[in-house]
Enzyme design. Structure first.
Site, mmCIF file in Angstrom:
data_model
loop_
_atom_site.group_PDB
_atom_site.id
_atom_site.type_symbol
_atom_site.label_atom_id
_atom_site.label_comp_id
_atom_site.label_asym_id
_atom_site.label_seq_id
_atom_site.Cartn_x
_atom_site.Cartn_y
_atom_site.Cartn_z
ATOM 1 N N SER A 1 0.896 -1.242 0.158
ATOM 2 C CA SER A 1 -0.011 0.074 0.212
ATOM 3 C C SER A 1 0.832 1.271 -0.005
ATOM 4 O O SER A 1 1.434 1.535 -0.933
ATOM 5 C CB SER A 1 -0.915 -0.003 1.180
ATOM 6 O OG SER A 1 -1.963 -0.843 1.014
ATOM 7 N N LYS B 1 -0.657 -4.255 -3.505
ATOM 8 C CA LYS B 1 -2.140 -3.674 -3.130
ATOM 9 C C LYS B 1 -2.116 -2.521 -3.770
ATOM 10 O O LYS B 1 -1.745 -1.600 -3.354
ATOM 11 C CB LYS B 1 -2.345 -3.684 -1.471
ATOM 12 C CG LYS B 1 -3.793 -3.474 -1.266
ATOM 13 C CD LYS B 1 -3.803 -3.328 0.497
ATOM 14 C CE LYS B 1 -5.284 -3.185 0.681
ATOM 15 N NZ LYS B 1 -5.585 -1.735 0.353
#
Length: 525
Positions: free
Chosen positions: A424, A449
């Site tokens: 992320s 992600k």
């Protein structure tokens, strides 16, 4: 931050590498944990620039844009932002809660437990919008209606996992009535409704989990700020966290924040206010000039607290090479509320010691506040496109680094270390630096992600974490489920020990900075 087009697009135009002259300058950011919102649209929280993407189908363009920072908590390691010009400005980031500091706030890679088993956590950002399009004979408690409405408006997957969302309302609210006082039963039904989306990152948070997520609160008082969709004033967007400084001071959802530390909020966005507060990171208090209803303006002085937030940054001069190169090693463990100030301090210290080559280690870093990733990129490069965020309606917005805030000389070679647990926000940072030819990525392929979650505080103190957008690197690459593939393998440049192992794990001796400099130069040509 994964992205799935709702329309029948078979090909996405490549995102502009350096930004677009046609992009609208819409600065926005989150004032609390994740990203909160900017001056107009609730989703406008962090976005410096917004643009409406052309559609290749006849799908309507009038959808609200739900981009936010990714939110992260004990159960998930993920991370969100702004929207279509008018709708986007009207409410996407609205209830994005404290956590990402911005951006869409927290980014992380751990999925949440399924609704039936989840020990849900709660975030305080409340939605101020009325239920839109709810079944005409709605008969569920208000909090169920609220969650249903937020999903309908902002979910990235506008097919709702292939189900009719009105029918889902009826199915999961069966047996409930508006006056129900059995909170456990109501929230279980709400959790099951959200779980029906089939998204491992979307979930309901209970009150305890919401409190734990305060480590991403950039203000430190437990209040979420957002623009009022009608007056455009900065308001308290949700009930403050229970027992927080804002709660104890009497702040209420809907209160207008006229000034922060004596500086008017009119004409400013969330990014501006966060930047203002960040100018004095050691300040123990913050003052809000508040107007509540028809009451007279009053000043509330609140103590800033960042409870149980560890310093995520460690650093040292790792070596002095025979050719005179002085190497600075910096490790970021997570992107919490302290990361930007602590990293900036570390980099200034290293620069003062004439460090002229850097290793930035985000191995094992699951993510955190999206806004922090963008801000950190700005410590290494000025006014560059950091990431491109796209919602379920095809609307995208660009996040750029600040101008003239770089701490490290942009000519100094930079290597960024990643591994399969870098996710992320870590991937936002790595992608931003590499695609702008500012760093060379080394190690193993990252987690992958590419989804953005928003955290919405519900009126009963619970929270909703919802996947609202996907992000792309500056070069237009969708890294979801793919990850960032390193330029140089772990075997060729990294120590055998992981980053958390003292000294051995931070051995930079195998990094060829001449090669790094050459790669950066060739990339930018």
């Amino acid at each position: 931050f994964t992205f799935t087009y709702r329309t029948a697009m078979t090909e996405r135009p490549k995102a502009p590498r350096r930004g677009s002259l046609s992009a609208m300058a819409v600065r926005a950011a989150s004032l609390s944990f994740l990203l909160c919102s900017g001056r107009f649209h609730p989703a406008q929280a962090f976005a410096p620039r917004v643009r409406q993407r052309l559609r290749l189908t006849s799908s309507p363009l009038s959808t609200t844009f739900a981009l936010r920072y990714d939110s992260s908590d004990e159960n998930s390691n993920d991370a969100s932002s702004t929207l279509s010009v008018k709708d986007f400005l009207s409410g996407i980031f609205r209830p994005t809660v404290l956590a990402a500091s911005v951006a869409f706030a927290t980014l992380s890679n751990q999925p949440a437990a399924f609704a039936e088993d989840a020990n849900t956590s709660t975030l305080p950002a409340q939605s101020t919008s009325k239920t839109v399009g709810a079944p005409s004979k709605a008969s569920a408690p208000p909090v169920f209606d609220e969650a249903w409405n937020l999903v309908k408006k902002y979910a990235l997957d506008q097919s709702f996992h292939g189900q009719d969302w009105d029918e889902a309302y009826t199915k999961y609210s069966r047996g409930l009535d508006p006056s129900s006082t059995d909170e456990d039963r109501v929230m279980k039904a709400t959790s099951n409704l959200v779980a029906s989306l089939g998204d491992k990152y979307s979930r309901v948070l209970d009150k305890d989990a919401y409190a734990r997520i305060q480590k991403f609160d950039l203000i430190g008082v437990g209040a979420t700020l957002m623009p009022d969709p009608v007056t455009k004033e900065i308001i308290v967007g949700a009930p403050p966290v229970v027992n927080s400084a804002a709660d104890q001071a009497g702040l209420k959802a809907g209160d207008a924040i006229i000034a922060v530390n004596g500086v008017d909020t009119a004409g400013r966005n969330a990014f501006d206010i966060i930047d203002q507060i960040s100018e004095d990171p050691n300040a123990g208090t913050v003052t809000f000039s508040v107007r509540s209803g028809d009451e007279r303006l009053k000043d509330l002085v609140m103590k800033r607290e960042f409870l149980e937030v560890r310093n995520p940054v460690s650093y040292r001069i790792s070596e002095k090479r025979p050719d005179g190169t002085k190497v600075g090693y910096v490790r970021i463990a997570e992107f919490n509320s302290l990361v930007k100030t602590r990293l900036e301090s570390a980099l200034r210290d290293l620069e003062s010691q004439n460090v002229d080559a850097y290793v930035l280690d985000v191995r094992g870093n699951p993510g955190g506040a999206f806004q922090s990733a963008v801000e950190i990129a700005g410590l290494f490069m000025s006014d560059k496109l950091a990431t491109d965020v796209v919602d379920g309606n095809g609307v995208d917005l660009e996040f750029r680094t600040s101008k003239d805030r770089a701490v490290v000389d942009e000519k100094h070679p930079l290597a960024i270390w990643v591994d399969g647990r870098s996710a992320s926000a870590s991937e936002v940072l790595a992608g931003a630096l590499r695609d702008n030819c500012r760093a060379v990525v080394m190690g193993d392929t990252s987690f992958g992600k590419g989804l953005v979650q928003a955290v919405y505080g519900l009126k009963n103190g619970y929270g909703l974490v919802l996947t609202v957008a996907r992000y792309l690197t500056p070069a237009g690459t969708d890294i979801n489920k793919v990850g960032i593939v390193p330029d140089v393998s772990k075997e060729d440049a990294l120590p055998s020990a992981p980053g958390f192992v003292p000294m051995i794990g931070s051995d930079t001796s195998r990094v060829d900075f001449k090669d790094v400099t050459q790669r950066m130069s060739m990339c930018s040509d």
